[in-house]
Design a protein around this motif. Structure first.
Motif, PDB file in Angstrom:
ATOM      1  N   SER A  23       0.831  -1.210   0.000  1.00  0.00           N
ATOM      2  CA  SER A  23       0.000   0.000   0.000  1.00  0.00           C
ATOM      3  C   SER A  23       0.866   1.260   0.000  1.00  0.00           C
ATOM      4  O   SER A  23       0.611   2.204  -0.768  1.00  0.00           O
ATOM      5  N   TYR A  24       1.893   1.292   0.838  1.00  0.00           N
ATOM      6  CA  TYR A  24       2.754   2.467   0.888  1.00  0.00           C
ATOM      7  C   TYR A  24       3.590   2.601  -0.383  1.00  0.00           C
ATOM      8  O   TYR A  24       3.883   3.721  -0.829  1.00  0.00           O
ATOM      9  N   THR A  25       3.976   1.466  -0.965  1.00  0.00           N
ATOM     10  CA  THR A  25       4.714   1.519  -2.223  1.00  0.00           C
ATOM     11  C   THR A  25       3.836   2.079  -3.338  1.00  0.00           C
ATOM     12  O   THR A  25       4.284   2.875  -4.165  1.00  0.00           O
ATOM     13  N   THR A  26       2.573   1.677  -3.343  1.00  0.00           N
ATOM     14  CA  THR A  26       1.639   2.236  -4.319  1.00  0.00           C
ATOM     15  C   THR A  26       1.456   3.730  -4.099  1.00  0.00           C
ATOM     16  O   THR A  26       1.398   4.509  -5.064  1.00  0.00           O
ATOM     17  N   LEU A  27       1.391   4.154  -2.826  1.00  0.00           N
ATOM     18  CA  LEU A  27       1.296   5.582  -2.521  1.00  0.00           C
ATOM     19  C   LEU A  27       2.485   6.337  -3.099  1.00  0.00           C
ATOM     20  O   LEU A  27       2.340   7.448  -3.638  1.00  0.00           O
ATOM     21  N   LEU A  28       3.664   5.743  -3.006  1.00  0.00           N
ATOM     22  CA  LEU A  28       4.866   6.358  -3.551  1.00  0.00           C
ATOM     23  C   LEU A  28       4.727   6.588  -5.053  1.00  0.00           C
ATOM     24  O   LEU A  28       5.010   7.679  -5.566  1.00  0.00           O
ATOM     25  N   PHE A  29       4.279   5.564  -5.784  1.00  0.00           N
ATOM     26  CA  PHE A  29       4.154   5.690  -7.236  1.00  0.00           C
ATOM     27  C   PHE A  29       3.044   6.663  -7.619  1.00  0.00           C
ATOM     28  O   PHE A  29       3.164   7.396  -8.608  1.00  0.00           O
ATOM     29  N   LEU A  30       1.967   6.699  -6.853  1.00  0.00           N
ATOM     30  CA  LEU A  30       0.905   7.668  -7.114  1.00  0.00           C
ATOM     31  C   LEU A  30       1.406   9.090  -6.871  1.00  0.00           C
ATOM     32  O   LEU A  30       1.012  10.032  -7.578  1.00  0.00           O
ATOM     33  N   SER A  31       2.272   9.241  -5.881  1.00  0.00           N
ATOM     34  CA  SER A  31       2.879  10.547  -5.622  1.00  0.00           C
ATOM     35  C   SER A  31       3.712  10.995  -6.818  1.00  0.00           C
ATOM     36  O   SER A  31       3.659  12.157  -7.239  1.00  0.00           O
ATOM     37  N   MET A  32       4.460  10.074  -7.401  1.00  0.00           N
ATOM     38  CA  MET A  32       5.226  10.382  -8.610  1.00  0.00           C
ATOM     39  C   MET A  32       4.290  10.788  -9.750  1.00  0.00           C
ATOM     40  O   MET A  32       4.533  11.775 -10.458  1.00  0.00           O
ATOM     41  N   ALA A  33       3.220   9.988  -9.933  1.00  0.00           N
ATOM     42  CA  ALA A  33       2.290  10.239 -11.035  1.00  0.00           C
ATOM     43  C   ALA A  33       1.608  11.596 -10.903  1.00  0.00           C
ATOM     44  O   ALA A  33       1.351  12.269 -11.907  1.00  0.00           O
ATOM     45  N   ALA A  34       1.307  12.013  -9.668  1.00  0.00           N
ATOM     46  CA  ALA A  34       0.641  13.295  -9.457  1.00  0.00           C
ATOM     47  C   ALA A  34       1.612  14.468  -9.583  1.00  0.00           C
ATOM     48  O   ALA A  34       1.278  15.510 -10.159  1.00  0.00           O
ATOM     49  N   CYS A  35       2.822  14.305  -9.066  1.00  0.00           N
ATOM     50  CA  CYS A  35       3.756  15.424  -9.016  1.00  0.00           C
ATOM     51  C   CYS A  35       4.472  15.674 -10.338  1.00  0.00           C
ATOM     52  O   CYS A  35       4.945  16.794 -10.576  1.00  0.00           O
ATOM     53  N   SER A  36       4.562  14.682 -11.196  1.00  0.00           N
ATOM     54  CA  SER A  36       5.218  14.894 -12.486  1.00  0.00           C
ATOM     55  C   SER A  36       4.474  15.934 -13.328  1.00  0.00           C
ATOM     56  O   SER A  36       5.083  16.929 -13.758  1.00  0.00           O
ATOM     57  N   PRO A  37       3.166  15.777 -13.588  1.00  0.00           N
ATOM     58  CA  PRO A  37       2.469  16.839 -14.344  1.00  0.00           C
ATOM     59  C   PRO A  37       2.340  18.142 -13.565  1.00  0.00           C
ATOM     60  O   PRO A  37       2.330  19.221 -14.150  1.00  0.00           O
ATOM     61  N   LEU A  38       2.243  18.051 -12.221  1.00  0.00           N
ATOM     62  CA  LEU A  38       2.180  19.268 -11.418  1.00  0.00           C
ATOM     63  C   LEU A  38       3.465  20.077 -11.576  1.00  0.00           C
ATOM     64  O   LEU A  38       3.430  21.302 -11.780  1.00  0.00           O
ATOM     65  N   GLY A  39       4.599  19.407 -11.500  1.00  0.00           N
ATOM     66  CA  GLY A  39       5.868  20.092 -11.688  1.00  0.00           C
ATOM     67  C   GLY A  39       5.988  20.699 -13.074  1.00  0.00           C
ATOM     68  O   GLY A  39       6.506  21.808 -13.240  1.00  0.00           O
ATOM     69  N   GLY A  40       5.489  19.964 -14.085  1.00  0.00           N
ATOM     70  CA  GLY A  40       5.522  20.496 -15.443  1.00  0.00           C
ATOM     71  C   GLY A  40       4.671  21.740 -15.590  1.00  0.00           C
ATOM     72  O   GLY A  40       5.080  22.717 -16.241  1.00  0.00           O
ATOM     73  N   ALA A  41       3.473  21.719 -15.012  1.00  0.00           N
ATOM     74  CA  ALA A  41       2.580  22.882 -15.093  1.00  0.00           C
ATOM     75  C   ALA A  41       3.193  24.091 -14.381  1.00  0.00           C
ATOM     76  O   ALA A  41       3.135  25.221 -14.883  1.00  0.00           O
ATOM     77  N   ILE A  42       3.780  23.848 -13.199  1.00  0.00           N
ATOM     78  CA  ILE A  42       4.434  24.945 -12.468  1.00  0.00           C
ATOM     79  C   ILE A  42       5.608  25.493 -13.271  1.00  0.00           C
ATOM     80  O   ILE A  42       5.815  26.715 -13.361  1.00  0.00           O
ATOM     81  N   SER A  43       6.379  24.589 -13.875  1.00  0.00           N
ATOM     82  CA  SER A  43       7.529  25.005 -14.682  1.00  0.00           C
ATOM     83  C   SER A  43       7.094  25.902 -15.832  1.00  0.00           C
ATOM     84  O   SER A  43       7.701  26.952 -16.091  1.00  0.00           O
ATOM     85  N   ASP A  44       6.047  25.509 -16.546  1.00  0.00           N
ATOM     86  CA  ASP A  44       5.558  26.324 -17.662  1.00  0.00           C
ATOM     87  C   ASP A  44       5.056  27.680 -17.187  1.00  0.00           C
ATOM     88  O   ASP A  44       5.295  28.715 -17.816  1.00  0.00           O
ATOM     89  N   LYS A  45       4.339  27.689 -16.065  1.00  0.00           N
ATOM     90  CA  LYS A  45       3.799  28.946 -15.540  1.00  0.00           C
ATOM     91  C   LYS A  45       4.922  29.886 -15.134  1.00  0.00           C
ATOM     92  O   LYS A  45       4.902  31.094 -15.462  1.00  0.00           O
ATOM     93  N   LEU A  46       5.913  29.373 -14.413  1.00  0.00           N
ATOM     94  CA  LEU A  46       7.031  30.208 -13.990  1.00  0.00           C
ATOM     95  C   LEU A  46       7.870  30.666 -15.182  1.00  0.00           C
ATOM     96  O   LEU A  46       8.391  31.791 -15.182  1.00  0.00           O
ATOM     97  N   THR A  47       8.006  29.801 -16.187  1.00  0.00           N
ATOM     98  CA  THR A  47       8.731  30.183 -17.391  1.00  0.00           C
ATOM     99  C   THR A  47       8.038  31.352 -18.085  1.00  0.00           C
ATOM    100  O   THR A  47       8.685  32.307 -18.541  1.00  0.00           O
TER     101      THR A  47
END
Length: 446
Positions: free
Chosen positions: A288-312
Motif C-alpha cells: 500500500s505504501y509503495t503504491t502511494l509512492l508511485f501515485l505521488s510520482m504520477a501526481a507530481c510529475s504533471p504538477l511540476g511540469g505545469a508549475i515550470s511552464d507557468k514560472l517560465t
C-alpha cells in the motif's frame, strides 16, 4: 476544418506517450513481481536474480544515445513503433525460456539486456516528438504528463501482474505485458506523425500555434514525401557531437540527472524491501505504501511540469526550468533526511513517499530543457542525458544495500539526500538561454 478552430492533436499524442510510458514500466517491473517464481523455477540465487535487473539497466543505459540519434534521423513515429515491437518480442522471449535450458541465467540476462536496449528509445524519441510538436511554453506540462505514466505504470503493475500470476502463472504475466505493449504500439503508429505538418487532423490554427513556439523547424519536405524521407532532421538543424560533448549545459544537466536516477531507483528497487524488512511492515502495508509512492510520482510529475511552464511564462526559463528543479531536488533531500529518521513506520513511509513526489516535480525540467537547447538533435542530447540517469540507477542497485549493510539504512538515505543536493547544485550551472549551435555549412563558392 475552419482556420480559427484549434484542434488538440498534439495533446492526444502526448496522452498516448503517457500510455507507452506506463506500458514500458509494466514491462520492466514485472520481473520484480514475478522474481520469486522465476528464481524457484530456474533455481536462481538472489544475486543471479539481481543480475537480470542489472542486465536490463545496462542495455537501457548503453542504447539511450543510439535511440535518440535514430529518432533525430528517422522520426519519433517509426522509432517508437519499432521500439515497442522490439521490447514486446523480448518480453515474450523471457517467458519462452524453458526451465531445463542450460545456462538459464545467461539466456535470461541476454533477453533482459535486449529488452533494455529496445526500451531505451522511448524517452529520447518522446523528447524528439516534444521538440517538433510542442511549443516551448507548453513543454513542461507535456513532459510532466508523459512521465506521469512512470508512476501509473509502476503503481498498477503489482496488482495486475500478481493477479495474472495467481490465476495463470508467471509466464502469462510476461505474455500479457507483451500483448498490451504491442497493441499500444500499433495505435501509436496509426495515429502519430513525425511532425504536425504531416498530420491531416492538425488544424491551421493548431499548426500556427505550434510553429510560433517551436524551437526547431519542421521537415523540409511535405506530405507523404516527409514521411518517406530518410532523415527527418534537416542537415542545418543537426548539432555536431563535438558541440554536444563540449557543452557545459549538457554535462551539468547529465550530472543532475545521474543524481536524480540514483535517488529514483532507490524507490523503484529498495523501497518495498526497506518497508518490509527494516520497518517491519507486513506485505499488505508495504504494498500500500509503495503504491502511494508511485501515485505521488504520477501526481507530481504533471504538477511540476505545469508549475515550470507557468514560472517560465512569468519569469523566464532560468526560474521556470532551473529554479523548479533546484527547489524540487532540495525538497527531496529534506524528505529523505526526515523520513529515514522518523520513528513511526507509517510516518516514515508517507514522508519518504513525499520525497519521491518532490523528486518528480523536477522531472519535466530535464526533458524540457534538452528539447529547448538541442534544436534538431533533441533526441540525441536527451538520450545522452538519460544515459547518465541509468548509470545512477545501476549504481544504486549495488551501492545502496552495501552502504545499508555496513552503516545502516539511514546512512543509505543520507547518501541519497546528499546526491539530491549535488543535483540541485548542478542545475545552478545550467544556462537555459544558451542553445547548442547547429552544424553550419560553408557558403557555396562563387
Amino acid at each position: 476544418m475552419a482556420d480559427h478552430v484549434e484542434s488538440r492533436v498534439r495533446w492526444v499524442l502526448v496522452f498516448w506517450l503517457f500510455v507507452l510510458s506506463a506500458v514500458a514500466y509494466l514491462d520492466r517491473i514485472n520481473l520484480s513481481i514475478a522474481g520469486s517464481f522465476i528464481a524457484a523455477e530456474f533455481r536462481l540465487t538472489n544475486v543471479q536474480l539481481g543480475s537480470l535487473t542489472s542486465a536490463f539497466l545496462m542495455g537501457y543505459a548503453l542504447f539511450q544515445t543510439v535511440g535518440g540519434w535514430l529518432a533525430d534521423r528517422l522520426g519519433s513515429r517509426r522509432v517508437l513503433a519499432a521500439g515497442v515491437l522490439w521490447w514486446g518480442i523480448f518480453t515474450s522471449l523471457t517467458a519462452a525460456v524453458p526451465p531445463a535450458i542450460v545456462s538459464a541465467v545467461l539466456v535470461l540476462a541476454t533477453t533482459r539486456f535486449l529488452l533494455g536496449a529496445g526500451e531505451a528509445v522511448l524517452f529520447p524519441a518522446s523528447n524528439q516528438f516534444v521538440s517538433r510538436w510542442i511549443p516551448s511554453e507548453e513543454r513542461g506540462k507535456a513532459n510532466g504528463l508523459i512521465f506521469a505514466g512512470v508512476g501509473v505504470g509502476a503503481g498498477s503493475t503489482p496488482f495486475l501482474i500478481t493477479y495474472i500470476i495467481v490465476h495463470y502463472g508467471w509466464r502469462w504475466s510476461f505474455w500479457m505485458s507483451a500483448i498490451i505493449g504491442l497493441a499500444a504500439g500499433v495505435v501509436w503508429y496509426v495515429i502519430a506523425r513525425n511532425t504536425p505538418e504531416e498530420h491531416d487532423r492538425v488544424s491551421p490554427a493548431e499548426l500556427r500555434h505550434i510553429q510560433a513556439g517551436r524551437t526547431v523547424g519542421g521537415s523540409a519536405s511535405s506530405g507523404a514525401a516527409k514521411e518517406s524521407s530518410p532523415s527527418i532532421t534537416a542537415a542545418d538543424e543537426r548539432i555536431l557531437w563535438s558541440t554536444i560533448l563540449s557543452s557545459k549545459n549538457v554535462w551539468a544537466v547529465t550530472l543532475a540527472y545521474f543524481c536524480f536516477g540514483y535517488v529514483a531507483w532507490i524507490f523503484f528497487t529498495w523501497f518495498f524491501i526497506y518497508l518490509a524488512t527494516v520497518r517491519g511492515l507486513n506485505l499488505k502495508a508495504s504494498a500500500s505504501y509503495t503504491t502511494l509512492l508511485f501515485l505521488s510520482m504520477a501526481a507530481c510529475s504533471p504538477l511540476g511540469g505545469a508549475i515550470s511552464d507557468k514560472l517560465t511564462k512569468l519569469h523566464g526559463k532560468r526560474i521556470g526550468r532551473c529554479g523548479i528543479a533546484v527547489f524540487a531536488l532540495l525538497l527531496t533531500a529534506v524528505f529523505l533526511t526526515l523520513g529515514s529518521q522518523a520513528q513511526s513506520a507509517g510516518l516514515a513511509s508517507i514522508v519518504l513517499a513525499g520525497g519521491a513526489g518532490a523528486l518528480y516535480l523536477s522531472q519535466s525540467s530535464f526533458w524540457s530543457l534538452t528539447a529547448d537547447i538541442a534544436s534538431g538533435s533533441s533526441g540525441s542530447v536527451s538520450g545522452f542525458m538519460n544515459m547518465g540517469n541509468q548509470f545512477g540507477g545501476a549504481l544504486t542497485a549495488s551501492l545502496t544495500p552495501a552502504i545499508a549493510a555496513r552503516f545502516g539504512w539511514t546512512t543509505s538515505f543520507f547518501v541519497a539526500a546528499g546526491l539530491s543536493v549535488l543535483g540541485a547544485a548542478a542545475w545552478l550551472l545550467v544556462d537555459p538561454q544558451r542553445a547548442l549551435a547547429p552544424e553550419t555549412k560553408p557558403p557555396p563558392s562563387l
